[in-house]
Motif scaffolding. Sequence first.
Motif, PDB file in Angstrom:
ATOM      1  N   ILE A   3       0.835  -1.203   0.000  1.00  0.00           N
ATOM      2  CA  ILE A   3       0.000   0.000   0.000  1.00  0.00           C
ATOM      3  C   ILE A   3       0.871   1.254   0.000  1.00  0.00           C
ATOM      4  CG2 ILE A   3      -1.628   1.340   1.410  1.00  0.00           C
ATOM      5  CD1 ILE A   3      -2.843  -1.423   2.253  1.00  0.00           C
ATOM      6  N   ALA A   4       1.931   1.259   0.795  1.00  0.00           N
ATOM      7  CA  ALA A   4       2.835   2.421   0.838  1.00  0.00           C
ATOM      8  C   ALA A   4       3.476   2.656  -0.529  1.00  0.00           C
ATOM      9  CB  ALA A   4       3.907   2.213   1.906  1.00  0.00           C
ATOM     10  N   LYS A   5       3.896   1.584  -1.190  1.00  0.00           N
ATOM     11  CA  LYS A   5       4.504   1.716  -2.515  1.00  0.00           C
ATOM     12  C   LYS A   5       3.497   2.273  -3.516  1.00  0.00           C
ATOM     13  CE  LYS A   5       7.100  -0.731  -6.035  1.00  0.00           C
ATOM     14  NZ  LYS A   5       7.882  -1.893  -6.376  1.00  0.00           N
ATOM     15  N   ALA A   6       2.282   1.731  -3.513  1.00  0.00           N
ATOM     16  CA  ALA A   6       1.250   2.211  -4.434  1.00  0.00           C
ATOM     17  C   ALA A   6       0.933   3.682  -4.193  1.00  0.00           C
ATOM     18  CB  ALA A   6      -0.010   1.358  -4.291  1.00  0.00           C
ATOM     19  N   ARG A   7       0.804   4.065  -2.932  1.00  0.00           N
ATOM     20  CA  ARG A   7       0.492   5.463  -2.623  1.00  0.00           C
ATOM     21  C   ARG A   7       1.624   6.398  -3.045  1.00  0.00           C
ATOM     22  NH1 ARG A   7      -2.661   4.675   3.139  1.00  0.00           N
ATOM     23  NH2 ARG A   7      -4.726   4.467   2.186  1.00  0.00           N
ATOM     24  N   ILE A  63      -7.207   5.952  -1.644  1.00  0.00           N
ATOM     25  CA  ILE A  63      -6.724   4.945  -2.586  1.00  0.00           C
ATOM     26  C   ILE A  63      -5.557   4.181  -1.978  1.00  0.00           C
ATOM     27  CG2 ILE A  63      -5.640   4.597  -4.851  1.00  0.00           C
ATOM     28  CD1 ILE A  63      -7.263   7.073  -5.790  1.00  0.00           C
ATOM     29  N   ILE A  64      -5.635   2.843  -2.053  1.00  0.00           N
ATOM     30  CA  ILE A  64      -4.554   2.019  -1.507  1.00  0.00           C
ATOM     31  C   ILE A  64      -3.750   1.320  -2.598  1.00  0.00           C
ATOM     32  CG2 ILE A  64      -5.774   1.659   0.674  1.00  0.00           C
ATOM     33  CD1 ILE A  64      -6.080  -1.347  -0.390  1.00  0.00           C
ATOM     34  N   ASP A  65      -4.258   1.328  -3.833  1.00  0.00           N
ATOM     35  CA  ASP A  65      -3.548   0.660  -4.916  1.00  0.00           C
ATOM     36  C   ASP A  65      -4.070   1.192  -6.242  1.00  0.00           C
ATOM     37  OD1 ASP A  65      -1.773  -1.077  -6.191  1.00  0.00           O
ATOM     38  OD2 ASP A  65      -2.732  -2.910  -5.474  1.00  0.00           O
ATOM     39  N   TRP A  66      -3.351   0.892  -7.284  1.00  0.00           N
ATOM     40  CA  TRP A  66      -3.723   1.289  -8.640  1.00  0.00           C
ATOM     41  C   TRP A  66      -3.198   0.239  -9.608  1.00  0.00           C
ATOM     42  CZ3 TRP A  66       0.515   1.496 -11.653  1.00  0.00           C
ATOM     43  CH2 TRP A  66       1.744   1.732 -11.023  1.00  0.00           C
ATOM     44  N   GLY A  67      -3.699   0.266 -10.812  1.00  0.00           N
ATOM     45  CA  GLY A  67      -3.212  -0.634 -11.840  1.00  0.00           C
ATOM     46  C   GLY A  67      -3.653  -0.151 -13.209  1.00  0.00           C
ATOM     47  N   LYS A 115     -21.984  -3.445  -8.680  1.00  0.00           N
ATOM     48  CA  LYS A 115     -21.005  -3.440  -9.754  1.00  0.00           C
ATOM     49  C   LYS A 115     -21.510  -2.498 -10.848  1.00  0.00           C
ATOM     50  CE  LYS A 115     -18.771  -6.486 -13.037  1.00  0.00           C
ATOM     51  NZ  LYS A 115     -18.649  -7.857 -13.504  1.00  0.00           N
ATOM     52  N   GLY A 116     -20.601  -1.683 -11.391  1.00  0.00           N
ATOM     53  CA  GLY A 116     -20.969  -0.726 -12.433  1.00  0.00           C
ATOM     54  C   GLY A 116     -21.378   0.633 -11.897  1.00  0.00           C
ATOM     55  N   GLN A 117     -21.580   0.727 -10.595  1.00  0.00           N
ATOM     56  CA  GLN A 117     -21.986   1.987  -9.983  1.00  0.00           C
ATOM     57  C   GLN A 117     -20.861   3.008 -10.053  1.00  0.00           C
ATOM     58  OE1 GLN A 117     -23.488   1.467  -6.016  1.00  0.00           O
ATOM     59  NE2 GLN A 117     -23.310   3.633  -5.502  1.00  0.00           N
ATOM     60  N   GLN A 118     -21.201   4.261 -10.345  1.00  0.00           N
ATOM     61  CA  GLN A 118     -20.210   5.338 -10.361  1.00  0.00           C
ATOM     62  C   GLN A 118     -19.981   5.817  -8.935  1.00  0.00           C
ATOM     63  OE1 GLN A 118     -20.365   8.188 -13.606  1.00  0.00           O
ATOM     64  NE2 GLN A 118     -20.094   9.832 -12.129  1.00  0.00           N
ATOM     65  N   VAL A 119     -18.721   6.025  -8.581  1.00  0.00           N
ATOM     66  CA  VAL A 119     -18.348   6.464  -7.237  1.00  0.00           C
ATOM     67  C   VAL A 119     -17.348   7.605  -7.322  1.00  0.00           C
ATOM     68  CG1 VAL A 119     -18.769   4.223  -6.124  1.00  0.00           C
ATOM     69  CG2 VAL A 119     -16.530   4.695  -7.135  1.00  0.00           C
ATOM     70  N   THR A 120     -17.263   8.364  -6.266  1.00  0.00           N
ATOM     71  CA  THR A 120     -16.259   9.414  -6.130  1.00  0.00           C
ATOM     72  C   THR A 120     -15.283   8.975  -5.055  1.00  0.00           C
ATOM     73  OG1 THR A 120     -17.869  11.094  -6.748  1.00  0.00           O
ATOM     74  CG2 THR A 120     -15.881  11.856  -5.604  1.00  0.00           C
ATOM     75  N   VAL A 121     -14.001   8.979  -5.392  1.00  0.00           N
ATOM     76  CA  VAL A 121     -12.964   8.481  -4.486  1.00  0.00           C
ATOM     77  C   VAL A 121     -11.936   9.581  -4.250  1.00  0.00           C
ATOM     78  CG1 VAL A 121     -11.223   6.682  -4.150  1.00  0.00           C
ATOM     79  CG2 VAL A 121     -13.271   6.187  -5.506  1.00  0.00           C
ATOM     80  N   ARG A 122     -11.614   9.837  -3.000  1.00  0.00           N
ATOM     81  CA  ARG A 122     -10.554  10.790  -2.674  1.00  0.00           C
ATOM     82  C   ARG A 122      -9.199  10.096  -2.816  1.00  0.00           C
ATOM     83  NH1 ARG A 122     -10.470  13.028   2.678  1.00  0.00           N
ATOM     84  NH2 ARG A 122     -10.438  10.844   3.198  1.00  0.00           N
ATOM     85  N   ASN A 123      -8.213  10.806  -3.316  1.00  0.00           N
ATOM     86  CA  ASN A 123      -6.869  10.241  -3.464  1.00  0.00           C
ATOM     87  C   ASN A 123      -6.371   9.632  -2.154  1.00  0.00           C
ATOM     88  OD1 ASN A 123      -6.964  11.255  -6.046  1.00  0.00           O
ATOM     89  ND2 ASN A 123      -5.235  12.636  -5.796  1.00  0.00           N
ATOM     90  N   ALA A 124      -6.656  10.284  -1.041  1.00  0.00           N
ATOM     91  CA  ALA A 124      -6.181   9.817   0.264  1.00  0.00           C
ATOM     92  C   ALA A 124      -6.743   8.443   0.617  1.00  0.00           C
ATOM     93  CB  ALA A 124      -6.551  10.829   1.344  1.00  0.00           C
ATOM     94  N   PHE A 127     -12.179  -3.474   0.564  1.00  0.00           N
ATOM     95  CA  PHE A 127     -11.344  -2.858  -0.462  1.00  0.00           C
ATOM     96  C   PHE A 127     -11.776  -3.384  -1.821  1.00  0.00           C
ATOM     97  CE2 PHE A 127      -8.584  -0.441   2.120  1.00  0.00           C
ATOM     98  CZ  PHE A 127      -8.625  -1.080   3.351  1.00  0.00           C
ATOM     99  N   ILE A 128     -12.006  -2.466  -2.747  1.00  0.00           N
ATOM    100  CA  ILE A 128     -12.632  -2.818  -4.015  1.00  0.00           C
ATOM    101  C   ILE A 128     -11.971  -2.035  -5.148  1.00  0.00           C
ATOM    102  CG2 ILE A 128     -14.417  -1.037  -3.754  1.00  0.00           C
ATOM    103  CD1 ILE A 128     -16.413  -3.172  -4.850  1.00  0.00           C
TER     104      ILE A 128
END
Length: 166
Positions: free
Chosen positions: A51-55, A128-132, A117-126, A89-90
């Motif tokens: 998580i630290a690396k991803a952030r 986020i624990i991972d990306w791809g 599934k398929g629902q639109q969401v708003t996510v704060r950068n803070a 976590f999703i």
Amino acid sequence: MQKFAMLLAIALAAPVAAHAQSQPTPKTTPRPAHDRIVDVAKGDPEMQAAIAKARAELPGFFARSAAPQSGDSYFLVKYNLTPQGTAEFIWAEVIAHKGDTTIARLINNPRAPGFAKGQQVTVRNADIIDWGYVKNGVMQGNYTTRILLPHMAPAEAAALRRAYGW
């Protein structure tokens, strides 16, 4: 020991067909009837390091998603859908990003009521624990998924590695 649920990224194979027509994506794997969930102990040191690396790399991820290179597709973020309750976590596919906010679409089947599934969401950068994202058919980032692989059945982990080009 307290645990929290990590929705496994195996669900990433689900939307591949929509992307396969125009952009390289991970190789498809059979889609399970439900998303695979792997429980990890809260505070697990390997997961915390992932998580630290991803952030730390998140600014580079957003720069790349804003100006994708040839072969780039399928930009995703992973975050806690239910921060006030038991953590879930999703993964969500990035639709737009501006400042410290990402608009995304859930790509997993959530356990939490009120989400789909398929629902639109708003996510704060803070949050986020991972990306791809997919680069020339190979999944980049996805550090938390890499930590989950040893906790899976060998055949399941091997199928996921093949699907992501690892």
